[in-house]
Design a protein around this motif. Sequence first.
Motif, PDB file in Angstrom:
ATOM      1  N   ASN A  88      -0.869   4.657   4.242  1.00  0.00           N
ATOM      2  CA  ASN A  88      -1.633   5.930   4.098  1.00  0.00           C
ATOM      3  C   ASN A  88      -2.591   5.934   3.019  1.00  0.00           C
ATOM      4  O   ASN A  88      -2.799   4.925   2.302  1.00  0.00           O
ATOM      5  CB  ASN A  88      -0.811   7.104   4.119  1.00  0.00           C
ATOM      6  CG  ASN A  88      -0.008   7.048   2.967  1.00  0.00           C
ATOM      7  OD1 ASN A  88      -0.209   6.975   1.752  1.00  0.00           O
ATOM      8  ND2 ASN A  88       1.295   7.050   3.207  1.00  0.00           N
ATOM      9  N   ASN A  89      -3.333   6.950   2.681  1.00  0.00           N
ATOM     10  CA  ASN A  89      -4.301   7.338   1.977  1.00  0.00           C
ATOM     11  C   ASN A  89      -3.743   7.514   0.319  1.00  0.00           C
ATOM     12  O   ASN A  89      -4.564   7.537  -0.691  1.00  0.00           O
ATOM     13  CB  ASN A  89      -5.438   8.275   2.212  1.00  0.00           C
ATOM     14  CG  ASN A  89      -5.853   8.012   3.503  1.00  0.00           C
ATOM     15  OD1 ASN A  89      -6.411   6.866   3.754  1.00  0.00           O
ATOM     16  ND2 ASN A  89      -6.429   8.838   4.414  1.00  0.00           N
ATOM     17  N   ASN A 148       0.947  -1.315   0.015  1.00  0.00           N
ATOM     18  CA  ASN A 148       0.001  -0.094   0.004  1.00  0.00           C
ATOM     19  C   ASN A 148       0.846   1.224   0.056  1.00  0.00           C
ATOM     20  O   ASN A 148       1.990   0.971   0.077  1.00  0.00           O
ATOM     21  CB  ASN A 148      -1.028   0.183   1.118  1.00  0.00           C
ATOM     22  CG  ASN A 148      -2.291   0.615   1.017  1.00  0.00           C
ATOM     23  OD1 ASN A 148      -2.769   1.404   0.001  1.00  0.00           O
ATOM     24  ND2 ASN A 148      -3.229   0.231   1.502  1.00  0.00           N
ATOM     25  N   TRP A 149       0.318   2.295  -0.122  1.00  0.00           N
ATOM     26  CA  TRP A 149       0.919   3.703  -0.157  1.00  0.00           C
ATOM     27  C   TRP A 149       1.619   3.847   1.251  1.00  0.00           C
ATOM     28  O   TRP A 149       1.157   3.418   2.263  1.00  0.00           O
ATOM     29  CB  TRP A 149      -0.028   4.831  -0.376  1.00  0.00           C
ATOM     30  CG  TRP A 149      -0.726   4.799  -1.597  1.00  0.00           C
ATOM     31  CD1 TRP A 149      -2.097   4.504  -1.798  1.00  0.00           C
ATOM     32  CD2 TRP A 149      -0.475   5.114  -2.884  1.00  0.00           C
ATOM     33  NE1 TRP A 149      -2.421   4.669  -3.203  1.00  0.00           N
ATOM     34  CE2 TRP A 149      -1.323   5.178  -3.944  1.00  0.00           C
ATOM     35  CE3 TRP A 149       0.884   5.780  -3.096  1.00  0.00           C
ATOM     36  CZ2 TRP A 149      -1.261   5.383  -5.200  1.00  0.00           C
ATOM     37  CZ3 TRP A 149       0.980   6.081  -4.694  1.00  0.00           C
ATOM     38  CH2 TRP A 149       0.023   6.034  -5.453  1.00  0.00           C
ATOM     39  N   ALA A 170      -4.301   0.363  -6.019  1.00  0.00           N
ATOM     40  CA  ALA A 170      -5.003   0.596  -4.633  1.00  0.00           C
ATOM     41  C   ALA A 170      -4.669  -1.080  -4.097  1.00  0.00           C
ATOM     42  O   ALA A 170      -4.730  -1.916  -4.920  1.00  0.00           O
ATOM     43  CB  ALA A 170      -6.199   0.681  -4.661  1.00  0.00           C
ATOM     44  N   THR A 190      -7.161  -3.502  -1.586  1.00  0.00           N
ATOM     45  CA  THR A 190      -8.278  -3.278  -1.194  1.00  0.00           C
ATOM     46  C   THR A 190      -8.481  -4.457  -0.066  1.00  0.00           C
ATOM     47  O   THR A 190      -7.622  -5.484   0.050  1.00  0.00           O
ATOM     48  CB  THR A 190      -9.520  -3.773  -2.238  1.00  0.00           C
ATOM     49  OG1 THR A 190      -9.121  -5.127  -2.842  1.00  0.00           O
ATOM     50  CG2 THR A 190      -9.276  -2.566  -3.358  1.00  0.00           C
ATOM     51  N   GLY A 221      -4.955  10.449  -3.660  1.00  0.00           N
ATOM     52  CA  GLY A 221      -6.244  10.852  -3.676  1.00  0.00           C
ATOM     53  C   GLY A 221      -6.470  10.971  -5.277  1.00  0.00           C
ATOM     54  O   GLY A 221      -6.268  11.927  -6.057  1.00  0.00           O
TER      55      GLY A 221
END
Length: 452
Positions: free
Chosen positions: A363-364, A251-252, A376, A378, A367
Amino acid sequence: MTTQRNRTVRGTGRATAAAVAALCAVAALPGPAWAAGEAPYAYDSAAQRVKGAATTTDSPRLKAGSVYRDSIARDGKLYYRVDLDGVHHAYVSVVAVPPPGAKTDYSDGIKVSLQDGSGSQCGAQETQFGPAGYTRPLTAYAVREVEPGHDGGSCQSPGAYYVLVERTSKSAATPEDWGLEIRHVTEPEVKTAGPTEAPEDWPSASPQPPGGGPQKRKGGTSFHDAASVTEGEWRDDIKPGETLFYRVPVNWGQQLFATAELGSSPTGDEYVSNALVLSLDNPAGGHVDDNTLSYNGKQATLALDPNPPVAYANRFDSDNSVSAVRFAGWYYLSATLNPDLAAEYGDKPVPLTLRVNVVGKANNGPGYVGDPGPFAVTDDDRDAAASGQSGAEAEATSGTMKVVAATGIGAGAVLLLGLGGWTLAARRRAAQEAAAARTAQGPTQYGPPPAW
């Protein structure tokens, strides 16, 4: 310690049948097929046949989100067309698959480049077999990046673009055609512009070995059926000439560390250089890094160089191994064992241990405007990694659940129907086998077999 930067159904009955059939299809997915010590590459079953052209004028169009198959000759140069807008970043990746046992030269490889209508090169990547010199799937991708606030110009305007795939060596020692698996994906723009410089340094100290002890996980034979893994220690066996594939959700903000270990041999001590190649590829099919190790019958370990945590800004680095770690998603590890080991140690599998660490808090990310697609991680991805589902199995399961949703049948009812069918079939098989065994043995004191 840090590393300095250097590099939709009619009728309930029909619906029920469709759902059960879909579920059964998941259970019936075939396992890997092995032949003569070498694993064939399992091309994506959704791949469409296409034939690259000798000129841009005749080039076939590749649609975003699709997968294609082709082949390329020793001196091949093939063109394909992609229609791009002026908003999305675009990626076209190629997996070059030499036939098992094909001869290669260290300089043999594949190059993928992307050009606009005026002939300007937007991006390119070249990958070679290098010192290892033996056949294995090679990956490369080309990128068209859209600059924030652009007003058109080279590689920025919407229109037709052309993908050029080339074999970079014309060595007489490598006459065989190579198979190609081609993917075209796009990446949405981001809502808010962020940093435009890649990090200067990042953690590079090797993390502690993953806990929990070794777990068995059989690698796949391609990117499509790569076995999903998460952080941990994974045991497999690899035969000379095989390439095994695994995928890891990163992930990020997370950083991937990976090592591979060949176990010791009980029979020999002959030295084989470049005995194992460990490669890393990103979610768009771009090559990130690789490393090799030699083997003399004793256990040997190699580690991939530490790359920075996954960040959008990494794309601004001139070093491919940094710029390729530019988005979240599935990262792919592949291990290839030198076919020369068969001559020295026999064609038996060698123990392989893959150790994976995923370090850092997710982190997110930047965006995205719209669906991030493959870029992404999930909940379904995390479940697949924990269970070991391959990409093909995860897709089949997802498709089955869509059928279940469309039919309005509860997943539990479908499972019960499917399990009931499997149980009945198993009982019938058991009864038939038992009857056959009693017939072969002749009559016994216990009388005739029971009726099921």
